[in-house]
Design a protein around this motif. Sequence first.
Motif, PDB file in Angstrom:
ATOM      1  N   LEU A  66      23.826 -49.997  37.975  1.00  0.00           N
ATOM      2  CA  LEU A  66      25.194 -50.279  38.389  1.00  0.00           C
ATOM      3  C   LEU A  66      25.233 -51.440  39.373  1.00  0.00           C
ATOM      4  O   LEU A  66      26.049 -52.362  39.237  1.00  0.00           O
ATOM      5  CB  LEU A  66      25.818 -49.029  39.015  1.00  0.00           C
ATOM      6  CG  LEU A  66      27.245 -49.172  39.558  1.00  0.00           C
ATOM      7  CD1 LEU A  66      28.216 -49.528  38.436  1.00  0.00           C
ATOM      8  CD2 LEU A  66      27.686 -47.879  40.264  1.00  0.00           C
ATOM      9  N   GLN A  67      24.346 -51.427  40.350  1.00  0.00           N
ATOM     10  CA  GLN A  67      24.299 -52.499  41.342  1.00  0.00           C
ATOM     11  C   GLN A  67      23.962 -53.830  40.685  1.00  0.00           C
ATOM     12  O   GLN A  67      24.519 -54.876  41.050  1.00  0.00           O
ATOM     13  CB  GLN A  67      23.288 -52.160  42.429  1.00  0.00           C
ATOM     14  CG  GLN A  67      23.712 -51.005  43.325  1.00  0.00           C
ATOM     15  CD  GLN A  67      22.630 -50.627  44.333  1.00  0.00           C
ATOM     16  OE1 GLN A  67      21.466 -50.974  44.177  1.00  0.00           O
ATOM     17  NE2 GLN A  67      23.026 -49.904  45.370  1.00  0.00           N
ATOM     18  N   ARG A 114      30.333 -47.781  43.826  1.00  0.00           N
ATOM     19  CA  ARG A 114      29.158 -47.036  44.287  1.00  0.00           C
ATOM     20  C   ARG A 114      28.953 -45.820  43.389  1.00  0.00           C
ATOM     21  O   ARG A 114      29.822 -45.461  42.599  1.00  0.00           O
ATOM     22  CB  ARG A 114      29.366 -46.570  45.734  1.00  0.00           C
ATOM     23  CG  ARG A 114      30.552 -45.658  45.904  1.00  0.00           C
ATOM     24  CD  ARG A 114      31.017 -45.527  47.342  1.00  0.00           C
ATOM     25  NE  ARG A 114      32.255 -44.763  47.432  1.00  0.00           N
ATOM     26  CZ  ARG A 114      32.331 -43.486  47.774  1.00  0.00           C
ATOM     27  NH1 ARG A 114      31.222 -42.808  48.047  1.00  0.00           N
ATOM     28  NH2 ARG A 114      33.479 -42.867  47.829  1.00  0.00           N
ATOM     29  N   LEU A 115      27.799 -45.232  43.537  1.00  0.00           N
ATOM     30  CA  LEU A 115      27.460 -44.027  42.780  1.00  0.00           C
ATOM     31  C   LEU A 115      27.506 -42.828  43.708  1.00  0.00           C
ATOM     32  O   LEU A 115      26.921 -42.846  44.796  1.00  0.00           O
ATOM     33  CB  LEU A 115      26.064 -44.173  42.179  1.00  0.00           C
ATOM     34  CG  LEU A 115      25.629 -43.081  41.199  1.00  0.00           C
ATOM     35  CD1 LEU A 115      26.399 -43.217  39.885  1.00  0.00           C
ATOM     36  CD2 LEU A 115      24.129 -43.160  40.930  1.00  0.00           C
ATOM     37  N   SER A 132      25.394 -40.723  32.807  1.00  0.00           N
ATOM     38  CA  SER A 132      26.169 -41.902  33.170  1.00  0.00           C
ATOM     39  C   SER A 132      26.965 -41.712  34.456  1.00  0.00           C
ATOM     40  O   SER A 132      27.364 -40.595  34.799  1.00  0.00           O
ATOM     41  CB  SER A 132      27.135 -42.247  32.025  1.00  0.00           C
ATOM     42  OG  SER A 132      28.002 -43.307  32.371  1.00  0.00           O
ATOM     43  N   ASN A 133      27.219 -42.833  35.151  1.00  0.00           N
ATOM     44  CA  ASN A 133      28.197 -42.799  36.237  1.00  0.00           C
ATOM     45  C   ASN A 133      29.597 -42.678  35.634  1.00  0.00           C
ATOM     46  O   ASN A 133      29.790 -42.870  34.429  1.00  0.00           O
ATOM     47  CB  ASN A 133      28.092 -44.050  37.107  1.00  0.00           C
ATOM     48  CG  ASN A 133      28.447 -45.329  36.357  1.00  0.00           C
ATOM     49  OD1 ASN A 133      27.923 -45.594  35.270  1.00  0.00           O
ATOM     50  ND2 ASN A 133      29.332 -46.136  36.927  1.00  0.00           N
ATOM     51  N   ILE A 175      28.085 -47.807  33.787  1.00  0.00           N
ATOM     52  CA  ILE A 175      29.323 -48.460  33.356  1.00  0.00           C
ATOM     53  C   ILE A 175      29.862 -49.235  34.549  1.00  0.00           C
ATOM     54  O   ILE A 175      30.134 -48.658  35.604  1.00  0.00           O
ATOM     55  CB  ILE A 175      30.367 -47.431  32.892  1.00  0.00           C
ATOM     56  CG1 ILE A 175      29.794 -46.523  31.800  1.00  0.00           C
ATOM     57  CG2 ILE A 175      31.635 -48.119  32.404  1.00  0.00           C
ATOM     58  CD1 ILE A 175      30.676 -45.338  31.467  1.00  0.00           C
ATOM     59  N   ALA A 176      30.015 -50.540  34.397  1.00  0.00           N
ATOM     60  CA  ALA A 176      30.523 -51.379  35.485  1.00  0.00           C
ATOM     61  C   ALA A 176      31.705 -52.199  34.985  1.00  0.00           C
ATOM     62  O   ALA A 176      31.599 -52.906  33.967  1.00  0.00           O
ATOM     63  CB  ALA A 176      29.426 -52.303  36.001  1.00  0.00           C
ATOM     64  N   TYR A 177      32.816 -52.098  35.679  1.00  0.00           N
ATOM     65  CA  TYR A 177      33.985 -52.921  35.371  1.00  0.00           C
ATOM     66  C   TYR A 177      33.849 -54.179  36.211  1.00  0.00           C
ATOM     67  O   TYR A 177      33.913 -54.141  37.440  1.00  0.00           O
ATOM     68  CB  TYR A 177      35.261 -52.146  35.682  1.00  0.00           C
ATOM     69  CG  TYR A 177      35.437 -50.965  34.756  1.00  0.00           C
ATOM     70  CD1 TYR A 177      36.182 -51.068  33.581  1.00  0.00           C
ATOM     71  CD2 TYR A 177      34.806 -49.750  35.020  1.00  0.00           C
ATOM     72  CE1 TYR A 177      36.317 -49.994  32.706  1.00  0.00           C
ATOM     73  CE2 TYR A 177      34.928 -48.664  34.156  1.00  0.00           C
ATOM     74  CZ  TYR A 177      35.687 -48.800  33.003  1.00  0.00           C
ATOM     75  OH  TYR A 177      35.811 -47.729  32.139  1.00  0.00           O
ATOM     76  N   THR A 178      33.643 -55.315  35.541  1.00  0.00           N
ATOM     77  CA  THR A 178      33.170 -56.516  36.228  1.00  0.00           C
ATOM     78  C   THR A 178      34.173 -57.658  36.287  1.00  0.00           C
ATOM     79  O   THR A 178      34.006 -58.565  37.118  1.00  0.00           O
ATOM     80  CB  THR A 178      31.898 -57.031  35.549  1.00  0.00           C
ATOM     81  OG1 THR A 178      32.178 -57.282  34.147  1.00  0.00           O
ATOM     82  CG2 THR A 178      30.778 -56.003  35.654  1.00  0.00           C
TER      83      THR A 178
END
Length: 267
Positions: free
Chosen positions: A255-256, A152-153, A71-72, A183-186
């Motif tokens: 992620l993107q 970004r990663l 995971s990122n 995991i993206a905080y959106t």
Amino acid sequence: MIGAVRIIFVLAAFILLVVSLVPFQYVFMKLNHVFQRRLPRFFHRLVARLFGFRVKTIGTMSEDRPLLLVSNHVSWSDIIVLSTVGEVSFIAKSEVRTWPVFGYLAYLQRSVFVERAKRGKTGKQASEIATRLAAGDAMVLFPEGTTSDGNRLLPFKTALFGAAHAAIREGGVSQVTVQPVSIAYTGVHGMPMGRYHRPIASWPGDVELMPHLKGILKEGAIDVEITFGEPMVIDTNTDRKLLARVMEERVRSQLQSSLLGREIKPD
């Protein structure tokens, strides 16, 4: 004023939750009871609701075992949100163990603590992770080695990918499933978070923990999107660096896709 009242309430409820459940987890670990895997998920589901994380899941965690999740890493809160969707343990940097409260909670979640800077210990640390994989634990690896800004990663470090091979070599299993996770905080309060507001959730290494925690508690409504990608089954012939590169490409595209709200396929 309202923000301060919320912080006090949440912290009081969190302390009550810790005091109520930690003794049970301690006993389950000592007895090696199956609930030592289940209780942390229950605990983190309550904590996520208490802190205000609204988790959306795309895809599903593989049911295959041994399972290494790659995971990122955006924030300390990744532990909470990932733990809501599966019975997992984490591969954490050794400094986490010294953190007040959170370090002990990481121990109770049966984390494996590694010293990334000491290359001479890589083999031993990979063997410890391999033992857990072979025993059926789903282990989460954050191969960036640090937290990012959430937009970004960072490049993946390849050393601990060797744990998957070690599980085959030392654990008596023929193959290991490796699955990419992003995991993206959106969003915050129902509005798209965007690059400008991402620091509300992201926790780069130069930001102190307690002020960041206070900011999270003050907001109280953060949307998180967790994506489980296509698993990759590896055996003794799989190249470690190739595995890391494939996982990096898949996590980056996931992620993107979450941040942009549309599908991005890996190169």
